[in-house]
Design a protein around this motif. Sequence first.
Motif, PDB file in Angstrom:
ATOM      1  N   PRO A 135      -8.749   2.026  33.326  1.00 58.80           N
ATOM      2  CA  PRO A 135      -9.270   2.671  34.546  1.00 58.80           C
ATOM      3  C   PRO A 135      -8.595   4.015  34.801  1.00 58.80           C
ATOM      4  O   PRO A 135      -7.768   4.488  34.011  1.00 58.80           O
ATOM      5  CB  PRO A 135      -8.935   1.656  35.632  1.00 58.80           C
ATOM      6  N   ALA A 136      -8.942   4.625  35.931  1.00 58.84           N
ATOM      7  CA  ALA A 136      -8.267   5.855  36.341  1.00 58.84           C
ATOM      8  C   ALA A 136      -6.798   5.558  36.639  1.00 58.84           C
ATOM      9  O   ALA A 136      -6.425   4.436  36.983  1.00 58.84           O
ATOM     10  CB  ALA A 136      -8.955   6.440  37.565  1.00 58.84           C
ATOM     11  N   HIS A 137      -5.975   6.572  36.474  1.00 58.84           N
ATOM     12  CA  HIS A 137      -4.527   6.420  36.699  1.00 58.84           C
ATOM     13  C   HIS A 137      -4.049   7.689  37.404  1.00 58.84           C
ATOM     14  O   HIS A 137      -3.789   8.715  36.759  1.00 58.84           O
ATOM     15  CB  HIS A 137      -3.805   6.223  35.377  1.00 58.84           C
ATOM     16  N   LEU A 138      -3.935   7.630  38.721  1.00 60.90           N
ATOM     17  CA  LEU A 138      -3.576   8.802  39.524  1.00 60.90           C
ATOM     18  C   LEU A 138      -2.064   8.931  39.648  1.00 60.90           C
ATOM     19  O   LEU A 138      -1.367   7.946  39.931  1.00 60.90           O
ATOM     20  CB  LEU A 138      -4.201   8.704  40.912  1.00 60.90           C
ATOM     21  N   ILE A 139      -1.571  10.140  39.449  1.00 68.11           N
ATOM     22  CA  ILE A 139      -0.132  10.408  39.512  1.00 68.11           C
ATOM     23  C   ILE A 139       0.109  11.724  40.248  1.00 68.11           C
ATOM     24  O   ILE A 139      -0.584  12.724  39.998  1.00 68.11           O
ATOM     25  CB  ILE A 139       0.488  10.498  38.102  1.00 68.11           C
ATOM     26  N   ILE A 140       1.065  11.721  41.158  1.00 69.33           N
ATOM     27  CA  ILE A 140       1.681  12.950  41.673  1.00 69.33           C
ATOM     28  C   ILE A 140       3.125  12.868  41.215  1.00 69.33           C
ATOM     29  O   ILE A 140       3.860  11.955  41.606  1.00 69.33           O
ATOM     30  CB  ILE A 140       1.573  13.051  43.205  1.00 69.33           C
ATOM     31  N   GLU A 141       3.541  13.778  40.384  1.00 68.51           N
ATOM     32  CA  GLU A 141       4.811  13.614  39.672  1.00 68.51           C
ATOM     33  C   GLU A 141       6.018  13.756  40.593  1.00 68.51           C
ATOM     34  O   GLU A 141       6.052  14.605  41.487  1.00 68.51           O
ATOM     35  CB  GLU A 141       4.911  14.610  38.518  1.00 68.51           C
ATOM     36  N   ASP A 142       7.019  12.912  40.313  1.00 70.29           N
ATOM     37  CA  ASP A 142       8.298  12.987  41.017  1.00 70.29           C
ATOM     38  C   ASP A 142       9.134  14.124  40.455  1.00 70.29           C
ATOM     39  O   ASP A 142       8.854  14.679  39.387  1.00 70.29           O
ATOM     40  CB  ASP A 142       9.069  11.676  40.854  1.00 70.29           C
ATOM     41  N   GLY A 143      10.196  14.466  41.182  1.00 67.55           N
ATOM     42  CA  GLY A 143      11.149  15.443  40.694  1.00 67.55           C
ATOM     43  C   GLY A 143      12.109  14.827  39.690  1.00 67.55           C
ATOM     44  O   GLY A 143      12.233  13.608  39.581  1.00 67.55           O
ATOM     45  N   GLN A 144      12.768  15.680  38.948  1.00 65.17           N
ATOM     46  CA  GLN A 144      13.773  15.256  37.976  1.00 65.17           C
ATOM     47  C   GLN A 144      15.031  16.100  38.156  1.00 65.17           C
ATOM     48  O   GLN A 144      14.933  17.323  38.246  1.00 65.17           O
ATOM     49  CB  GLN A 144      13.239  15.424  36.537  1.00 65.17           C
ATOM     50  N   CYS A 156      10.798  17.229  55.680  1.00 64.98           N
ATOM     51  CA  CYS A 156      10.448  16.606  54.405  1.00 64.98           C
ATOM     52  C   CYS A 156       8.932  16.514  54.302  1.00 64.98           C
ATOM     53  O   CYS A 156       8.246  16.320  55.308  1.00 64.98           O
ATOM     54  CB  CYS A 156      11.060  15.211  54.308  1.00 64.98           C
ATOM     55  N   LEU A 157       8.413  16.621  53.098  1.00 64.09           N
ATOM     56  CA  LEU A 157       6.975  16.563  52.854  1.00 64.09           C
ATOM     57  C   LEU A 157       6.644  15.418  51.907  1.00 64.09           C
ATOM     58  O   LEU A 157       7.434  15.098  51.011  1.00 64.09           O
ATOM     59  CB  LEU A 157       6.480  17.891  52.264  1.00 64.09           C
ATOM     60  N   LEU A 158       5.484  14.820  52.111  1.00 62.16           N
ATOM     61  CA  LEU A 158       5.010  13.758  51.241  1.00 62.16           C
ATOM     62  C   LEU A 158       3.543  13.997  50.916  1.00 62.16           C
ATOM     63  O   LEU A 158       2.790  14.555  51.723  1.00 62.16           O
ATOM     64  CB  LEU A 158       5.144  12.383  51.905  1.00 62.16           C
ATOM     65  N   ALA A 159       3.142  13.560  49.718  1.00 58.67           N
ATOM     66  CA  ALA A 159       1.742  13.588  49.322  1.00 58.67           C
ATOM     67  C   ALA A 159       1.387  12.222  48.744  1.00 58.67           C
ATOM     68  O   ALA A 159       2.161  11.653  47.968  1.00 58.67           O
ATOM     69  CB  ALA A 159       1.477  14.687  48.300  1.00 58.67           C
ATOM     70  N   VAL A 160       0.227  11.702  49.144  1.00 59.09           N
ATOM     71  CA  VAL A 160      -0.212  10.371  48.725  1.00 59.09           C
ATOM     72  C   VAL A 160      -1.660  10.472  48.255  1.00 59.09           C
ATOM     73  O   VAL A 160      -2.526  10.968  48.985  1.00 59.09           O
ATOM     74  CB  VAL A 160      -0.120   9.358  49.884  1.00 59.09           C
ATOM     75  N   ALA A 161      -1.932   9.993  47.033  1.00 59.72           N
ATOM     76  CA  ALA A 161      -3.276  10.071  46.456  1.00 59.72           C
ATOM     77  C   ALA A 161      -3.980   8.719  46.532  1.00 59.72           C
ATOM     78  O   ALA A 161      -3.425   7.688  46.136  1.00 59.72           O
ATOM     79  CB  ALA A 161      -3.199  10.542  45.006  1.00 59.72           C
ATOM     80  N   HIS A 162      -5.210   8.724  47.052  1.00 61.83           N
ATOM     81  CA  HIS A 162      -6.081   7.556  47.068  1.00 61.83           C
ATOM     82  C   HIS A 162      -7.336   7.914  46.273  1.00 61.83           C
ATOM     83  O   HIS A 162      -7.958   8.953  46.544  1.00 61.83           O
ATOM     84  CB  HIS A 162      -6.488   7.177  48.494  1.00 61.83           C
ATOM     85  N   ASN A 214      -3.736   1.032  40.065  1.00 63.84           N
ATOM     86  CA  ASN A 214      -2.881   0.295  40.989  1.00 63.84           C
ATOM     87  C   ASN A 214      -3.041   0.898  42.383  1.00 63.84           C
ATOM     88  O   ASN A 214      -2.147   1.583  42.877  1.00 63.84           O
ATOM     89  CB  ASN A 214      -1.422   0.366  40.526  1.00 63.84           C
ATOM     90  N   PRO A 215      -4.173   0.651  43.039  1.00 63.56           N
ATOM     91  CA  PRO A 215      -4.475   1.355  44.296  1.00 63.56           C
ATOM     92  C   PRO A 215      -3.522   0.987  45.412  1.00 63.56           C
ATOM     93  O   PRO A 215      -3.003  -0.129  45.489  1.00 63.56           O
ATOM     94  CB  PRO A 215      -5.900   0.890  44.615  1.00 63.56           C
ATOM     95  N   LEU A 216      -3.304   1.953  46.299  1.00 63.42           N
ATOM     96  CA  LEU A 216      -2.504   1.749  47.503  1.00 63.42           C
ATOM     97  C   LEU A 216      -3.395   1.239  48.624  1.00 63.42           C
ATOM     98  O   LEU A 216      -4.607   1.479  48.623  1.00 63.42           O
ATOM     99  CB  LEU A 216      -1.851   3.072  47.927  1.00 63.42           C
ATOM    100  N   PRO A 217      -2.819   0.551  49.604  1.00 66.36           N
ATOM    101  CA  PRO A 217      -3.614   0.195  50.794  1.00 66.36           C
ATOM    102  C   PRO A 217      -4.154   1.461  51.455  1.00 66.36           C
ATOM    103  O   PRO A 217      -3.476   2.481  51.508  1.00 66.36           O
ATOM    104  CB  PRO A 217      -2.594  -0.507  51.701  1.00 66.36           C
ATOM    105  N   ASP A 218      -5.379   1.389  51.934  1.00 65.22           N
ATOM    106  CA  ASP A 218      -5.995   2.560  52.563  1.00 65.22           C
ATOM    107  C   ASP A 218      -6.756   2.100  53.806  1.00 65.22           C
ATOM    108  O   ASP A 218      -7.766   1.406  53.687  1.00 65.22           O
ATOM    109  CB  ASP A 218      -6.935   3.246  51.588  1.00 65.22           C
ATOM    110  N   PRO A 219      -6.261   2.430  54.999  1.00 66.01           N
ATOM    111  CA  PRO A 219      -5.100   3.292  55.266  1.00 66.01           C
ATOM    112  C   PRO A 219      -3.786   2.559  55.031  1.00 66.01           C
ATOM    113  O   PRO A 219      -3.742   1.333  55.004  1.00 66.01           O
ATOM    114  CB  PRO A 219      -5.271   3.651  56.745  1.00 66.01           C
ATOM    115  N   GLU A 229       3.249   5.628  41.787  1.00 64.05           N
ATOM    116  CA  GLU A 229       3.070   6.923  41.119  1.00 64.05           C
ATOM    117  C   GLU A 229       2.155   7.862  41.903  1.00 64.05           C
ATOM    118  O   GLU A 229       2.149   9.066  41.654  1.00 64.05           O
ATOM    119  CB  GLU A 229       2.514   6.704  39.710  1.00 64.05           C
ATOM    120  N   GLN A 230       1.383   7.314  42.832  1.00 67.32           N
ATOM    121  CA  GLN A 230       0.486   8.156  43.632  1.00 67.32           C
ATOM    122  C   GLN A 230       1.211   8.813  44.798  1.00 67.32           C
ATOM    123  O   GLN A 230       0.602   9.562  45.564  1.00 67.32           O
ATOM    124  CB  GLN A 230      -0.682   7.321  44.193  1.00 67.32           C
ATOM    125  N   ILE A 231       2.493   8.535  44.972  1.00 61.91           N
ATOM    126  CA  ILE A 231       3.263   9.092  46.083  1.00 61.91           C
ATOM    127  C   ILE A 231       4.364   9.999  45.545  1.00 61.91           C
ATOM    128  O   ILE A 231       5.070   9.627  44.603  1.00 61.91           O
ATOM    129  CB  ILE A 231       3.903   7.977  46.934  1.00 61.91           C
TER     130      ILE A 231
END
Length: 295
Positions: A2-11, A111-117, A123-128, A141-143
Amino acid sequence: MPAHLIIEDGQPSWWDSADIWVVPGNDPNGPPGAPIAGTANYLWGRVHNTGNSASNGVRVDFYWADPSGQIAVGAATQVGSAFADLPPGATQEVLCLVPWVPVIVNGGHECLLAVAHGAGDINPLPDPLPNGFPFQPKQHEQIAQRNVTVVLAARRAQLLAVTVAALPRAIKKVELQLEHGGALPENLLATLGLERWQAAKDARVEAGLARSPHCDGDGPGEQKLALEVPRGQSLAIYLSLRADALPERQYALLRVLETQEGKVMGGITYVVVDLEQQQGQDHGQEQHSPEEQAS
Protein backbone atom coordinates in the motif's frame (compact mmCIF):
# COMPACT_ATOMS: atom_id res chain seq x y z
CA MET A 1 2.40 -2.82 -1.01
CA PRO A 2 0.00 0.00 0.00
CA ALA A 3 0.91 3.67 0.23
CA HIS A 4 3.57 4.54 2.80
CA LEU A 5 3.52 8.19 3.91
CA ILE A 6 6.60 9.65 5.60
CA ILE A 7 7.62 13.07 6.89
CA GLU A 8 11.27 12.57 7.71
CA ASP A 9 12.69 13.07 11.18
CA GLY A 10 15.87 14.98 11.90
CA GLN A 11 19.25 13.34 12.36
CA PRO A 12 20.62 12.61 14.89
CA SER A 13 17.82 14.29 16.89
CA TRP A 14 14.37 13.50 15.50
CA TRP A 15 12.99 16.88 16.62
CA ASP A 16 15.38 18.60 14.16
CA SER A 17 13.27 17.74 11.10
CA ALA A 18 14.25 19.55 7.89
CA ASP A 19 10.93 18.47 6.33
CA ILE A 20 9.20 21.34 8.13
CA TRP A 21 10.28 24.93 7.61
CA VAL A 22 9.12 28.53 7.91
CA VAL A 23 9.05 31.34 5.37
CA PRO A 24 8.74 34.65 7.23
CA GLY A 25 7.02 37.58 5.55
CA ASN A 26 4.16 38.00 3.13
CA ASP A 27 5.52 35.88 0.26
CA PRO A 28 5.12 32.13 0.87
CA ASN A 29 7.64 31.49 -1.90
CA GLY A 30 10.31 33.64 -0.25
CA PRO A 31 13.50 32.35 1.39
CA PRO A 32 13.18 30.22 4.53
CA GLY A 33 14.29 31.60 7.87
CA ALA A 34 13.50 32.01 11.54
CA PRO A 35 9.86 32.91 12.30
CA ILE A 36 9.04 36.51 13.22
CA ALA A 37 6.69 36.92 16.18
CA GLY A 38 3.52 38.94 15.73
CA THR A 39 3.57 38.85 11.92
CA ALA A 40 2.47 36.42 9.23
CA ASN A 41 4.75 33.47 8.49
CA TYR A 42 4.15 30.55 6.14
CA LEU A 43 4.64 26.88 7.03
CA TRP A 44 5.94 24.34 4.53
CA GLY A 45 6.28 20.59 4.76
CA ARG A 46 7.76 17.81 2.66
CA VAL A 47 5.86 14.53 2.47
CA HIS A 48 7.01 11.29 0.81
CA ASN A 49 5.12 8.25 -0.46
CA THR A 50 7.59 5.36 -0.49
CA GLY A 51 4.88 2.75 -1.14
CA ASN A 52 3.76 1.09 -4.36
CA SER A 53 0.26 2.58 -4.39
CA ALA A 54 -0.91 6.15 -4.86
CA SER A 55 -2.37 8.16 -2.00
CA ASN A 56 -4.60 10.95 -3.29
CA GLY A 57 -5.97 13.76 -1.19
CA VAL A 58 -3.21 13.50 1.41
CA ARG A 59 -3.77 16.06 4.15
CA VAL A 60 -0.83 17.45 6.11
CA ASP A 61 -1.87 19.18 9.34
CA PHE A 62 0.45 21.75 10.90
CA TYR A 63 0.59 22.56 14.63
CA TRP A 64 2.54 24.85 16.93
CA ALA A 65 3.20 24.39 20.64
CA ASP A 66 5.08 26.08 23.46
CA PRO A 67 8.73 24.94 23.54
CA SER A 68 8.74 21.47 25.10
CA GLY A 69 10.30 18.08 24.58
CA GLN A 70 7.18 15.90 24.52
CA ILE A 71 3.94 17.25 23.00
CA ALA A 72 0.44 15.78 22.96
CA VAL A 73 -2.81 16.71 21.23
CA GLY A 74 -4.45 19.38 23.36
CA ALA A 75 -1.13 21.04 24.18
CA ALA A 76 -0.58 21.93 20.52
CA THR A 77 -2.60 24.42 18.45
CA GLN A 78 -3.49 23.52 14.88
CA VAL A 79 -2.57 26.20 12.34
CA GLY A 80 -4.05 24.74 9.16
CA SER A 81 -3.55 22.08 6.53
CA ALA A 82 -2.00 21.40 3.13
CA PHE A 83 -3.12 18.88 0.50
CA ALA A 84 -1.35 16.73 -2.07
CA ASP A 85 -1.81 13.80 -4.44
CA LEU A 86 1.14 11.43 -4.13
CA PRO A 87 1.82 8.74 -6.75
CA PRO A 88 4.05 5.81 -5.74
CA GLY A 89 7.59 6.98 -4.94
CA ALA A 90 6.65 10.67 -5.06
CA THR A 91 7.84 13.51 -2.84
CA GLN A 92 6.01 16.81 -2.67
CA GLU A 93 6.52 20.11 -0.87
CA VAL A 94 3.24 21.43 0.50
CA LEU A 95 2.19 24.85 1.78
CA CYS A 96 -0.09 25.32 4.77
CA LEU A 97 -3.06 27.29 3.47
CA VAL A 98 -3.37 29.38 6.65
CA PRO A 99 -0.57 31.82 7.59
CA TRP A 100 0.95 31.33 11.04
CA VAL A 101 1.39 34.26 13.44
CA PRO A 102 3.78 33.21 16.27
CA VAL A 103 2.86 34.60 19.67
CA ILE A 104 4.98 37.49 20.88
CA VAL A 105 5.14 36.16 24.46
CA ASN A 106 7.53 33.44 23.24
CA GLY A 107 9.35 35.70 20.82
CA GLY A 108 8.49 33.28 18.00
CA HIS A 109 10.29 30.43 19.78
CA GLU A 110 7.62 27.79 19.23
CA CYS A 111 7.79 24.11 18.31
CA LEU A 112 6.22 22.96 15.04
CA LEU A 113 4.67 19.65 14.06
CA ALA A 114 3.42 18.18 10.79
CA VAL A 115 1.12 15.15 10.56
CA ALA A 116 0.17 13.38 7.31
CA HIS A 117 -3.17 11.59 6.81
CA GLY A 118 -3.74 9.78 3.53
CA ALA A 119 -5.90 7.11 1.92
CA GLY A 120 -4.40 3.63 1.75
CA ASP A 121 -1.52 4.39 4.13
CA ILE A 122 0.19 1.27 5.45
CA ASN A 123 -0.20 2.32 9.09
CA PRO A 124 -2.85 5.07 9.27
CA LEU A 125 -3.18 7.42 12.22
CA PRO A 126 -6.51 8.10 13.93
CA ASP A 127 -8.30 10.92 12.13
CA PRO A 128 -8.97 13.18 13.90
CA LEU A 129 -6.24 12.61 16.47
CA PRO A 130 -7.86 12.11 19.89
CA ASN A 131 -7.21 14.53 22.74
CA GLY A 132 -4.13 13.48 24.70
CA PHE A 133 -2.67 11.55 21.75
CA PRO A 134 1.12 11.93 22.09
CA PHE A 135 2.96 13.16 18.99
CA GLN A 136 5.67 10.48 18.79
CA PRO A 137 7.73 10.88 15.61
CA LYS A 138 9.90 7.89 16.50
CA GLN A 139 6.83 5.63 16.43
CA HIS A 140 4.82 7.27 13.63
CA GLU A 141 6.55 8.01 10.32
CA GLN A 142 3.73 10.36 9.30
CA ILE A 143 4.62 12.73 12.16
CA ALA A 144 7.62 15.04 12.28
CA GLN A 145 8.66 17.62 14.85
CA ARG A 146 10.74 20.76 14.49
CA ASN A 147 11.87 21.99 17.88
CA VAL A 148 14.62 24.20 16.53
CA THR A 149 14.90 27.88 17.38
CA VAL A 150 17.46 30.55 16.54
CA VAL A 151 18.67 32.61 19.51
CA LEU A 152 20.78 35.74 19.23
CA ALA A 153 24.05 35.81 21.15
CA ALA A 154 24.03 38.31 24.02
CA ARG A 155 26.46 39.13 26.83
CA ARG A 156 23.59 39.48 29.32
CA ALA A 157 21.70 36.33 30.21
CA GLN A 158 18.33 35.91 28.49
CA LEU A 159 15.56 33.70 29.81
CA LEU A 160 13.71 31.20 27.62
CA ALA A 161 10.75 29.21 28.92
CA VAL A 162 10.48 25.44 28.45
CA THR A 163 7.16 23.69 29.12
CA VAL A 164 6.89 20.20 30.60
CA ALA A 165 3.34 18.82 30.33
CA ALA A 166 1.83 15.66 31.81
CA LEU A 167 -0.92 13.61 30.15
CA PRO A 168 -4.34 13.64 31.87
CA ARG A 169 -4.05 10.17 33.43
CA ALA A 170 -0.50 9.98 34.76
CA ILE A 171 2.01 11.90 36.86
CA LYS A 172 5.06 12.77 34.81
CA LYS A 173 8.50 12.19 36.27
CA VAL A 174 11.29 13.34 33.97
CA GLU A 175 14.67 15.01 34.01
CA LEU A 176 15.70 17.98 31.89
CA GLN A 177 19.39 18.19 31.04
CA LEU A 178 21.58 20.37 28.84
CA GLU A 179 23.78 19.14 26.02
CA HIS A 180 26.37 21.54 24.60
CA GLY A 181 28.01 21.51 21.18
CA GLY A 182 27.52 19.60 17.96
CA ALA A 183 26.58 20.53 14.41
CA LEU A 184 23.44 20.59 12.25
CA PRO A 185 23.03 19.07 8.77
CA GLU A 186 23.34 21.45 5.84
CA ASN A 187 19.75 20.93 4.71
CA LEU A 188 18.45 21.96 8.15
CA LEU A 189 20.71 25.03 8.27
CA ALA A 190 19.36 26.10 4.88
CA THR A 191 15.79 26.10 6.24
CA LEU A 192 16.95 28.44 9.03
CA GLY A 193 18.45 30.94 6.59
CA LEU A 194 21.93 29.84 7.72
CA GLU A 195 23.11 28.14 4.56
CA ARG A 196 26.88 27.42 4.56
CA TRP A 197 27.27 28.40 8.20
CA GLN A 198 29.63 26.31 10.31
CA ALA A 199 29.55 25.10 13.90
CA ALA A 200 31.86 27.21 16.08
CA LYS A 201 34.84 25.24 17.38
CA ASP A 202 35.33 27.38 20.49
CA ALA A 203 31.94 28.80 21.43
CA ARG A 204 31.50 30.18 24.95
CA VAL A 205 27.88 29.54 25.87
CA GLU A 206 26.82 29.72 29.50
CA ALA A 207 23.46 28.09 30.20
CA GLY A 208 21.48 26.63 33.08
CA LEU A 209 18.01 25.46 34.08
CA ALA A 210 15.93 26.81 36.97
CA ARG A 211 12.42 26.44 38.35
CA SER A 212 11.87 30.19 38.51
CA PRO A 213 13.15 33.25 36.63
CA HIS A 214 16.39 34.65 37.97
CA CYS A 215 18.86 37.41 37.18
CA ASP A 216 22.50 37.34 36.11
CA GLY A 217 23.71 37.57 39.69
CA ASP A 218 21.95 34.34 40.63
CA GLY A 219 24.23 32.20 38.45
CA PRO A 220 23.34 30.26 35.29
CA GLY A 221 21.33 27.50 37.00
CA GLU A 222 21.55 23.70 36.86
CA GLN A 223 22.73 21.42 34.08
CA LYS A 224 20.20 18.78 35.18
CA LEU A 225 16.83 19.24 36.81
CA ALA A 226 14.49 16.48 38.08
CA LEU A 227 10.77 17.25 37.74
CA GLU A 228 7.46 15.78 38.82
CA VAL A 229 4.40 17.20 37.06
CA PRO A 230 0.88 16.37 38.32
CA ARG A 231 -1.33 14.62 35.78
CA GLY A 232 -3.05 16.92 33.34
CA GLN A 233 -0.91 19.90 34.33
CA SER A 234 2.12 21.68 32.92
CA LEU A 235 5.19 23.24 34.46
CA ALA A 236 7.34 26.11 33.17
CA ILE A 237 11.11 25.75 33.50
CA TYR A 238 13.48 28.59 32.69
CA LEU A 239 16.60 28.32 30.55
CA SER A 240 19.18 31.02 31.20
CA LEU A 241 21.41 31.55 28.17
CA ARG A 242 24.39 33.83 27.65
CA ALA A 243 26.92 33.71 24.81
CA ASP A 244 29.90 35.81 23.81
CA ALA A 245 30.27 37.09 20.26
CA LEU A 246 30.68 34.32 17.70
CA PRO A 247 32.90 34.38 14.61
CA GLU A 248 31.31 35.36 11.31
CA ARG A 249 29.01 32.68 9.83
CA GLN A 250 29.46 30.40 12.82
CA TYR A 251 26.88 29.16 15.31
CA ALA A 252 26.80 27.38 18.66
CA LEU A 253 24.39 24.59 19.62
CA LEU A 254 22.60 23.95 22.89
CA ARG A 255 20.02 21.20 23.38
CA VAL A 256 17.55 20.73 26.22
CA LEU A 257 16.83 17.00 26.54
CA GLU A 258 13.78 15.58 28.28
CA THR A 259 14.67 12.13 29.63
CA GLN A 260 12.81 9.45 31.55
CA GLU A 261 14.83 6.74 33.32
CA GLY A 262 17.79 7.62 31.13
CA LYS A 263 15.84 7.42 27.85
CA VAL A 264 15.53 10.54 25.70
CA MET A 265 11.84 11.32 25.23
CA GLY A 266 12.26 14.58 23.31
CA GLY A 267 14.17 17.82 23.20
CA ILE A 268 14.63 21.36 21.96
CA THR A 269 17.57 22.60 19.89
CA TYR A 270 18.78 26.19 20.28
CA VAL A 271 20.99 27.61 17.52
CA VAL A 272 22.96 30.58 18.88
CA VAL A 273 24.08 33.13 16.28
CA ASP A 274 25.62 36.60 16.37
CA LEU A 275 23.19 39.20 15.01
CA GLU A 276 25.90 41.72 14.08
CA GLN A 277 27.82 39.11 12.14
CA GLN A 278 24.64 37.99 10.38
CA GLN A 279 23.74 41.57 9.46
CA GLY A 280 27.27 42.10 8.19
CA GLN A 281 26.97 39.05 6.01
CA ASP A 282 23.61 40.18 4.62
CA HIS A 283 25.01 43.65 3.91
CA GLY A 284 27.98 42.13 2.10
CA GLN A 285 25.69 40.07 -0.10
CA GLU A 286 23.74 43.19 -1.05
CA GLN A 287 26.95 44.74 -2.39
CA HIS A 288 27.56 41.87 -4.84
CA SER A 289 26.63 42.25 -8.47
CA PRO A 290 24.31 39.63 -10.03
CA GLU A 291 27.33 38.16 -11.85
CA GLU A 292 29.23 37.77 -8.56
CA GLN A 293 26.23 36.14 -6.88
CA ALA A 294 25.80 33.71 -9.75
CA SER A 295 29.44 32.63 -9.43
